[in-house]
Design a protein around this motif. Structure first.
Motif, PDB file in Angstrom:
ATOM      1  N   ALA A 128       0.736  -1.209   0.096  1.00  0.00           N
ATOM      2  CA  ALA A 128      -0.128   0.003  -0.066  1.00  0.00           C
ATOM      3  C   ALA A 128       0.752   1.109   0.017  1.00  0.00           C
ATOM      4  O   ALA A 128       0.297   2.476   0.086  1.00  0.00           O
ATOM      5  CB  ALA A 128      -0.988   0.042   1.284  1.00  0.00           C
ATOM      6  N   HIS A 185      -6.432   2.963   6.396  1.00  0.00           N
ATOM      7  CA  HIS A 185      -6.906   2.142   7.154  1.00  0.00           C
ATOM      8  C   HIS A 185      -5.796   1.192   7.732  1.00  0.00           C
ATOM      9  O   HIS A 185      -5.280   0.883   6.917  1.00  0.00           O
ATOM     10  CB  HIS A 185      -8.201   1.427   6.996  1.00  0.00           C
ATOM     11  N   ILE A 192      -9.593  -8.958   2.487  1.00  0.00           N
ATOM     12  CA  ILE A 192      -9.644  -8.158   1.483  1.00  0.00           C
ATOM     13  C   ILE A 192     -11.024  -8.099   0.721  1.00  0.00           C
ATOM     14  O   ILE A 192     -11.647  -6.997   0.709  1.00  0.00           O
ATOM     15  CB  ILE A 192      -8.647  -8.130   0.313  1.00  0.00           C
ATOM     16  N   THR A 234     -13.629  -6.929   3.407  1.00  0.00           N
ATOM     17  CA  THR A 234     -13.581  -5.293   3.715  1.00  0.00           C
ATOM     18  C   THR A 234     -13.471  -4.122   2.907  1.00  0.00           C
ATOM     19  O   THR A 234     -13.964  -3.202   3.297  1.00  0.00           O
ATOM     20  CB  THR A 234     -12.083  -5.569   4.919  1.00  0.00           C
ATOM     21  N   VAL A 235     -12.687  -4.406   1.880  1.00  0.00           N
ATOM     22  CA  VAL A 235     -12.423  -3.496   1.028  1.00  0.00           C
ATOM     23  C   VAL A 235     -13.586  -2.798   0.388  1.00  0.00           C
ATOM     24  O   VAL A 235     -13.651  -1.560   0.137  1.00  0.00           O
ATOM     25  CB  VAL A 235     -11.318  -3.757   0.003  1.00  0.00           C
ATOM     26  N   HIS A 241      -3.926  -2.434  -6.221  1.00  0.00           N
ATOM     27  CA  HIS A 241      -2.858  -3.354  -5.949  1.00  0.00           C
ATOM     28  C   HIS A 241      -2.943  -4.525  -6.698  1.00  0.00           C
ATOM     29  O   HIS A 241      -3.922  -5.023  -6.802  1.00  0.00           O
ATOM     30  CB  HIS A 241      -2.547  -3.468  -4.505  1.00  0.00           C
ATOM     31  N   LEU A 264      -6.406   1.881  -5.238  1.00  0.00           N
ATOM     32  CA  LEU A 264      -6.625   0.968  -4.285  1.00  0.00           C
ATOM     33  C   LEU A 264      -5.123   0.367  -3.608  1.00  0.00           C
ATOM     34  O   LEU A 264      -4.753  -0.177  -4.722  1.00  0.00           O
ATOM     35  CB  LEU A 264      -7.596   0.081  -4.285  1.00  0.00           C
ATOM     36  N   MET A 275      -3.300  -2.231  -0.937  1.00  0.00           N
ATOM     37  CA  MET A 275      -3.563  -3.058  -0.023  1.00  0.00           C
ATOM     38  C   MET A 275      -2.278  -3.821   0.476  1.00  0.00           C
ATOM     39  O   MET A 275      -1.329  -4.263  -0.514  1.00  0.00           O
ATOM     40  CB  MET A 275      -4.387  -4.243  -0.373  1.00  0.00           C
ATOM     41  N   VAL A 290      -4.701  -0.289   4.209  1.00  0.00           N
ATOM     42  CA  VAL A 290      -5.389  -0.004   3.163  1.00  0.00           C
ATOM     43  C   VAL A 290      -5.402   1.303   2.734  1.00  0.00           C
ATOM     44  O   VAL A 290      -5.658   1.932   3.761  1.00  0.00           O
ATOM     45  CB  VAL A 290      -6.789  -0.836   3.275  1.00  0.00           C
ATOM     46  N   SER A 291      -5.180   1.777   1.341  1.00  0.00           N
ATOM     47  CA  SER A 291      -5.167   3.185   1.127  1.00  0.00           C
ATOM     48  C   SER A 291      -6.405   3.286   0.111  1.00  0.00           C
ATOM     49  O   SER A 291      -6.355   2.295  -0.971  1.00  0.00           O
ATOM     50  CB  SER A 291      -3.859   3.644   0.776  1.00  0.00           C
TER      51      SER A 291
END
Length: 331
Positions: free
Chosen positions: A120, A187, A230, A233-234, A258, A316, A318, A324-325
């Motif tokens: 990330a 996050h 992932i 959650t993402v 990613h 995105l 990860m 996570v960004s």
């Protein structure tokens, strides 16, 4: 979310991968798997690995030069260089120092430093440089670069089949209301910090003969747990991020994620609910190149002509930590 003092935009991009193409057969045979198994599990068909003597800064410099050329500026105009990497040339000094040195024309007044948020990392580096340029002006060079081939266990089918080496870069500078990096959200799920690790080589567990014999110098990942996290959650984080940015899901034009695993990307894409967006992929050709995944894929999309003025791009990231960004860009 804070609003920067001046709009900052991505003015140019670049990427670099080593010449050496590594097939699924080459990586799969020592790990006991074949090409068909790797493609079925990952959608990866090949990757690039560095030659002996190539370091992360060499890859980063190659991407940097192409980004500078794309942006139409020279190294002496830079005020900041930030490199995102989890595979630095050395523990110290920062890999960005060697990029500064390699560029030659960069001036002594440049700030050059590294950040590490694993895969990330590029968005973390971009956000830091964004803040500097928004406050002080000038031009920033942001690079994601990783060289994983040197820390992979040839017998570990969970990791050796996934990773390649490469770098991606972006030059940032003055933007306007319609062309800008809008915002980034981060996050961190530190309770999952043991899922993606290189155990030995730091102050917690120095690298020594015992660590070497135990294989603790190698990258290790609990891939299934990471994948499930992932996928579950993402999508919710993306939905909330766009709501906070007051942007409709249908208004996103491009998604640059990613490139962890092609099969996982398909699963994630089916849950993101972004009906007007194109998902950009480089994983089949380059594998997972760590912090270079997002900027390399962004550069490929930009050079293909897919990104047009006014498009909205969602990046995105990860990566291990677990980080996570999410970054929203008005292209």
């Amino acid at each position: 979310m804070p609003v920067p003092s001046a709009p900052v935009a991505i003015l140019g991009t670049g990427s670099y991968v080593p010449d050496r193409v590594v097939s699924n057969t080459e990586v799969g045979t020592p790990a006991g798997v074949d090409d068909a198994w790797i493609v079925r599990k990952t959608a990866i068909r090949e990757r690039r690995w560095a030659e002996p003597g190539q370091a992360t800064s060499d890859l980063a410099t190659g991407a940097a030069r192409r980004a500078l050329q794309s942006a139409g500026i020279t190294a002496d105009q830079l005020s900041t260089i930030v490199v995102a990497t989890s595979t630095p040339d050395h523990k110290q000094p920062a890999t960005a120092v060697f990029v500064h040195q390699n560029l030659g024309g960069a001036t002594p007044g440049v700030s050059a430093f590294d950040v590490n948020a694993v895969c990330a990392g590029f968005s973390f580096a971009l956000d830091v440089a964004h803040g500097i340029i928004a406050k002080s002006g000038g031009y920033g060079l942001v690079i994601g670069a990783d060289l994983y081939s040197q820390i992979l266990d040839p017998a570990d089918k969970k990791t050796v089949i996934l990773f390649g080496d490469g770098a991606g870069a972006a030059v940032i500078g003055p933007g306007d209301a319609d062309r800008r990096i809008r915002t980034t959200a981060f996050h961190m799920y530190s309770e999952m910090s043991d899922l993606v690790v290189v155990p030995a080589g730091g102050s917690r567990q120095p690298y020594d003969p015992q660590a070497h014999d135990a294989g603790l110098q190698y990258f290790s990942m609990e891939g299934r747990t990471v994948r499930d996290f992932i996928i579950n959650t993402v999508p919710g984080l993306v939905k909330q991020f766009l709501h906070d940015c007051e942007v409709l899901p249908a208004d996103i034009t491009h998604v640059v994620p990613h490139q962890a695993n092609g099969v996982m990307l398909d699963d994630l894409w089916s849950k993101l609910d972004l009906p007007g967006a194109t998902l950009h992929r480089t994983v089949s050709e380059f594998g997972n190149v760590g912090s270079a995944s997002v900027p390399l894929t962004l550069d490929r999309a930009a050079r293909s002509g897919a990104l047009r003025r006014g498009d909205r791009v969602l990046m995105l990231g990860m990566g291990g930590g677990f980080a996570v960004s999410l970054t929203l860009i008005d292209w």
